[in-house]
Design a protein around this motif. Structure first.
Motif, PDB file in Angstrom:
ATOM      1  N   THR A   1       6.949   4.533 -10.773  1.00  0.00           N
ATOM      2  CA  THR A   1       5.931   5.451 -11.265  1.00  0.00           C
ATOM      3  C   THR A   1       4.641   5.420 -10.656  1.00  0.00           C
ATOM      4  O   THR A   1       3.846   6.214 -10.198  1.00  0.00           O
ATOM      5  N   GLN A   2       4.165   4.059 -10.221  1.00  0.00           N
ATOM      6  CA  GLN A   2       3.001   3.832  -9.635  1.00  0.00           C
ATOM      7  C   GLN A   2       3.000   4.254  -8.245  1.00  0.00           C
ATOM      8  O   GLN A   2       2.096   4.564  -7.700  1.00  0.00           O
TER       9      GLN A   2
ATOM     10  N   THR B   1      -2.929   9.740 -16.153  1.00  0.00           N
ATOM     11  CA  THR B   1      -2.185   9.840 -14.727  1.00  0.00           C
ATOM     12  C   THR B   1      -3.045   9.641 -13.547  1.00  0.00           C
ATOM     13  O   THR B   1      -4.087   9.811 -13.434  1.00  0.00           O
TER      14      THR B   1
ATOM     15  N   THR C   1       0.217   3.380 -16.330  1.00  0.00           N
ATOM     16  CA  THR C   1       1.330   2.960 -16.786  1.00  0.00           C
ATOM     17  C   THR C   1       1.030   1.960 -17.664  1.00  0.00           C
ATOM     18  O   THR C   1       0.984   0.795 -17.168  1.00  0.00           O
TER      19      THR C   1
ATOM     20  N   SER D   1      -4.889   2.076 -16.839  1.00  0.00           N
ATOM     21  CA  SER D   1      -3.838   2.167 -16.182  1.00  0.00           C
ATOM     22  C   SER D   1      -2.979   3.595 -16.370  1.00  0.00           C
ATOM     23  O   SER D   1      -3.182   4.316 -17.348  1.00  0.00           O
TER      24      SER D   1
ATOM     25  N   GLN E   1      10.974   0.916 -13.598  1.00  0.00           N
ATOM     26  CA  GLN E   1      10.327   2.120 -13.786  1.00  0.00           C
ATOM     27  C   GLN E   1       8.835   2.298 -13.555  1.00  0.00           C
ATOM     28  O   GLN E   1       8.431   3.046 -12.973  1.00  0.00           O
ATOM     29  N   THR E   2       8.092   1.167 -14.197  1.00  0.00           N
ATOM     30  CA  THR E   2       6.657   1.114 -13.884  1.00  0.00           C
ATOM     31  C   THR E   2       6.300   1.133 -12.524  1.00  0.00           C
ATOM     32  O   THR E   2       5.442   1.818 -12.107  1.00  0.00           O
TER      33      THR E   2
ATOM     34  N   THR F   1       0.154   0.299  -6.258  1.00  0.00           N
ATOM     35  CA  THR F   1      -0.944   0.236  -7.413  1.00  0.00           C
ATOM     36  C   THR F   1      -2.286   0.271  -7.072  1.00  0.00           C
ATOM     37  O   THR F   1      -2.664  -0.385  -6.417  1.00  0.00           O
TER      38      THR F   1
ATOM     39  N   THR G   1      -4.700   5.446 -20.806  1.00  0.00           N
ATOM     40  CA  THR G   1      -3.694   5.864 -19.990  1.00  0.00           C
ATOM     41  C   THR G   1      -4.071   7.175 -19.757  1.00  0.00           C
ATOM     42  O   THR G   1      -4.166   8.245 -20.198  1.00  0.00           O
TER      43      THR G   1
ATOM     44  N   GLN H   1       2.338   0.636 -20.830  1.00  0.00           N
ATOM     45  CA  GLN H   1       3.337   0.217 -21.588  1.00  0.00           C
ATOM     46  C   GLN H   1       3.362  -1.215 -21.836  1.00  0.00           C
ATOM     47  O   GLN H   1       3.329  -1.868 -22.854  1.00  0.00           O
TER      48      GLN H   1
ATOM     49  N   HIS I   1      -1.013  -2.826 -16.489  1.00  0.00           N
ATOM     50  CA  HIS I   1       0.037  -3.127 -16.672  1.00  0.00           C
ATOM     51  C   HIS I   1       0.562  -4.476 -15.545  1.00  0.00           C
ATOM     52  O   HIS I   1       1.660  -5.164 -15.919  1.00  0.00           O
TER      53      HIS I   1
END
Length: 409
Positions: A402-403, A41, A221, A219, A398-399, A379, A39, A223, A185
């Motif tokens: 964020t992307q 950023t 993100t 990724s 949220q994912t 993405t 992971t 999670q 993700h």
């Protein structure tokens, strides 16, 4: 490598190769399947790091004290062929050892008993869907498959489906199959709920096809991917590789500031936001032009504004939005607006003709100054000159958010 890696990139590559070394040993000695994630950023250079990993994997590296894996085969998987094409180009751009013939896009005509070692094969979700030519005949229980003496007849006279190739490569004692999940993700949401997706079929295996032994999720993100791996049976989760976002920002690869403008009151703010966004785009363009003139060298950056619209936008609404943009910046050329809609066609909004452009071409197509998008930018899309975004889409995940914001980072 053509590029000198940043310290954090170098450290991440060393950690990934360490995981690969352990996973390969466990697979060939004990049949143990492993998975882990990287992971980092958005903007950290994940594809550049992957290029360094593949160079060491295929050719060995004294710098990382890593011996080449002569039987290494890599599948690079995403849910979007345009992302694959972008990644393939960036891998070749970053590496001085990976050639065009080493980076193979799997087309519908592909038919091999085994994947060839020392190559990266690019696959996407559509190529593994049930109706894809590559997979027809893979499962004799499917309705409509022709058989001869009980054996499935594969279309086009091909000798192997893509699932045959994957199975044969996994079972070959001298080969090691690595699966790299780009934007890991994606395709994992239903996995946590217990529903198999095409991605998890690759990871877990299905019917006569075993799961791929070594899985590396990449990724910003991860999670969902990490949660999915934890819930999988017969697969060991190796320690994940995490890149510190502060180190990325200190390296200069990320913007120091992102300004968010979100109305607090209810009402129709589309015109107000578009005027602000367009004015900002104009100011940034003038600032970059001034900077370029002062430096006297280098390329003048042409900032881009992304206008994200709903899935089924009204032609009149989009026409009004475009009129607002051109009214705000009167010198903006009429042919500077393009779209990356999934329909892949020219659109007409209130008299404004908006051609289609492939997402991976936008960064280099500097005549494009305003880009209309739906989900294509959420993405994996790399476009550093995208400096302004106005979004009229509702999002709650949220994912996803964020992307989306990561495109502006």
């Amino acid at each position: 490598m053509k590029f000198t890696l940043k310290d954090y990139q170098d450290d991440a590559v060393a950690q990934v190769l360490d995981r690969f070394k352990k996973a390969r040993k466990r697979w060939h000695e004990d049949g143990e399947k492993n998975a882990f994630s990287l992971t980092a950023t958005t903007g950290a250079g994940k594809t550049v790091m992957a290029a360094a990993v593949f160079e060491a994997l295929f050719f060995g590296s004294d710098d990382y004290d890593f011996e080449r894996d002569p039987g290494a085969v890599v599948i690079w998987f995403s849910d979007d062929p345009s992302l694959n094409e972008q990644s393939r180009w960036r891998l070749q751009e970053a590496s001085d050892k990976l050639t065009t013939s080493d980076l193979v896009t799997v087309e519908n005509t592909f038919s091999r008993e085994l994947f060839e070692p020392g190559k990266v094969y690019f696959l996407n979700t559509q190529k593994l869907s049930k109706n894809s030519i590559l997979v027809r005949g893979a499962d004799p229980s499917d309705q409509g498959i022709l058989t001869i003496d009980g054996m499935p007849l594969i279309p086009d006279g091909r000798s192997h489906t893509i699932w045959d190739t994957i199975r044969n490569t996994i079972k070959h004692p001298d080969l090691t199959l690595y699966l790299v999940l780009d934007e890991a993700h994606r395709g994992m949401r239903d996995t946590v709920k217990g529903t198999q997706t095409i991605v998890t079929r690759l990871i877990n295996g299905e019917s006569v096809v075993p799961g791929i032994p070594i899985v590396w999720g990449v990724s910003a993100t991860v999670q969902r991917f990490n949660d999915a791996v934890q819930s999988m049976k017969d697969r060991t989760a190796l320690p994940n590789v995490v890149v510190d976002a502060k180190q990325v920002q200190d390296s200069g690869l990320l913007k120091d500031t992102i300004t968010l403008d979100v109305p607090e009151d209810s009402g129709d703010f589309t015109t107000v936001l578009l005027r602000r966004g367009t004015q900002k785009l104009k100011e940034l363009s003038e600032a970059w032009s001034t900077y370029s003139d002062e430096q006297g060298e280098g390329t003048n950056v042409k900032p881009l504004m992304v206008l994200q619209v709903p899935n089924s936008p009204s032609n009149d609404d989009v026409g009004t939005w475009l009129k607002t943009i051109f009214d705000t910046w009167t010198d903006l050329p009429r042919d500077s607006v393009y779209n990356v809609f999934g329909e892949h066609r020219e659109e007409n909004f209130g008299g404004f003709v908006v051609p289609y452009i492939e997402p991976q071409r936008v960064q280099e197509a500097t005549h494009v100054r305003v880009l209309l998008a739906k989900d294509a930018i959420s993405t994996g899309w790399d476009c550093p000159r995208a400096e302004v975004m106005v979004s009229f889409r509702v999002a709650s995940d949220q994912t996803h958010i964020t992307q989306l914001l990561g495109r502006m980072v």
